[in-house]
Design an enzyme around this catalytic site. Structure first.
Site, PDB file in Angstrom:
ATOM      1  N   ASP A   1       0.844  -0.988  -0.030  1.00 31.97           N
ATOM      2  CA  ASP A   1      -0.002  -0.017   0.106  1.00 31.97           C
ATOM      3  C   ASP A   1       0.983   1.194   0.050  1.00 31.97           C
ATOM      4  OD1 ASP A   1      -2.460   1.722   0.606  1.00 31.97           O
ATOM      5  OD2 ASP A   1      -1.294   1.818   2.654  1.00 31.97           O
TER       6      ASP A   1
ATOM      7  N   ARG B   1      -7.304  13.666   5.843  1.00 29.47           N
ATOM      8  CA  ARG B   1      -7.198  12.169   5.584  1.00 29.47           C
ATOM      9  C   ARG B   1      -8.409  11.241   5.675  1.00 29.47           C
ATOM     10  NH1 ARG B   1      -4.699   7.906   2.751  1.00 29.47           N
ATOM     11  NH2 ARG B   1      -4.211   5.944   4.215  1.00 29.47           N
TER      12      ARG B   1
ATOM     13  N   SER C   1      -2.222   0.850  -4.953  1.00 28.42           N
ATOM     14  CA  SER C   1      -2.770   2.017  -4.196  1.00 28.42           C
ATOM     15  C   SER C   1      -4.151   2.659  -4.859  1.00 28.42           C
ATOM     16  CB  SER C   1      -1.633   3.101  -4.134  1.00 28.42           C
ATOM     17  OG  SER C   1      -2.032   4.273  -3.528  1.00 28.42           O
TER      18      SER C   1
HETATM   19  C1  LAC Z   1      -3.304   3.896  -0.654  1.00 28.64           C
HETATM   20  C2  LAC Z   1      -4.196   4.454   0.538  1.00 28.64           C
HETATM   21  C3  LAC Z   1      -5.601   4.827   0.424  1.00 28.64           C
HETATM   22  O1  LAC Z   1      -4.318   2.927  -1.260  1.00 28.64           O
HETATM   23  O2  LAC Z   1      -3.555   4.465   1.592  1.00 28.64           O
HETATM   24  O3  LAC Z   1      -2.412   3.814  -1.043  1.00 28.64           O
END
Ligand code: LAC
Length: 219
Positions: free
Chosen positions: A7, A37, A113
């Site tokens: 991620d 956020r 991501s």
């Molecule tokens: C990502 C976030 C949303 O997908 O954390 O990088």
């Protein structure tokens, strides 16, 4: 060989660092960054459930507009662009660069991501780590956000490996659950020592940072 995917925000890049762009503009830059956020993630979940796609950059901007309105911060177009630009300049957590060197000994590395391709390219380049990743998978490709199973399914396809052989590392609890539900192996990088969301799915590994993951994998 084992492919490892990461991620992005909160796992590789320190999202709390956007507070620096808010210093001198609001009384509580950290509180503002936290609400921003939360709204960004809430909007990404909402548009996915409603089936009304807008990309992560657009939603990050709308989440900024909401947070500014809620906290009575007036932002003109120039200031808005400057504050938003902090997402292109997020720093890496200290463990990330040395851990990526070690983890690349396990197999190819990738990113999965919700960020747009442009956002991811900018922040990877800013930190000089763009060449570490064989694949960068963005929600842009499927026009739906994690934790939809449709986006996690892209990862094994892109890596040419069965889902059960891809290890996905994330710090975000909701992302741990989503990736497990989609059949991936998951390492929870529990940077903040949070409890697991009790939704009946558990990560394969739980580590405090990515260097500890390299230790666990013996690389
Ligand atoms: C990502 C976030 C949303 O997908 O954390 O990088």
């Amino acid at each position: 060989m084992q492919a490892i995917a990461f991620d992005s925000y909160g796992t590789l890049f320190d999202v709390a660092a956007v507070y620096a762009a808010l210093e001198g503009r609001v009384a509580d830059p950290q509180g503002f960054a936290t609400q921003w956020r939360q709204k960004q993630l809430e909007y990404s979940t909402m548009v996915s459930l409603m089936d009304r796609w807008q990309d992560f950059w657009a939603l990050t901007g709308l989440a900024l507009d909401y947070t500014a309105a809620a906290q009575r911060l007036a932002l003109d177009a120039g200031a808005r662009e400057e504050v938003l630009g902090a997402w292109h300049r997020l720093p890496l957590y200290a463990d990330v660069a040395p851990a990526l060197v070690r983890l690349s000994a396990a197999g190819p590395l990738a990113i999965l991501s919700n960020g747009t391709v442009a956002m991811l390219e900018a922040v990877l380049r800013h930190n000089g780590i763009q060449d570490r990743f064989a694949q960068v998978c963005s929600a842009d490709e499927v026009r739906v956000f994690k934790p939809s199973p449709r986006i996690y399914a892209r990862l094994p396809q892109r890596l040419g490996q069965p889902a059960g052989e891809v290890l996905f590392a994330t710090s975000n609890g909701w992302d741990v659950i989503g990736a497990k539900a989609a059949g991936l192996r998951v390492a929870w990088v529990n940077r903040k020592g949070m409890p697991l969301d009790p939704l009946g799915l558990e990560p394969d590994y739980e580590v405090p940072d990515l260097l500890a993951l390299a230790d666990r994998l013996g690389v």
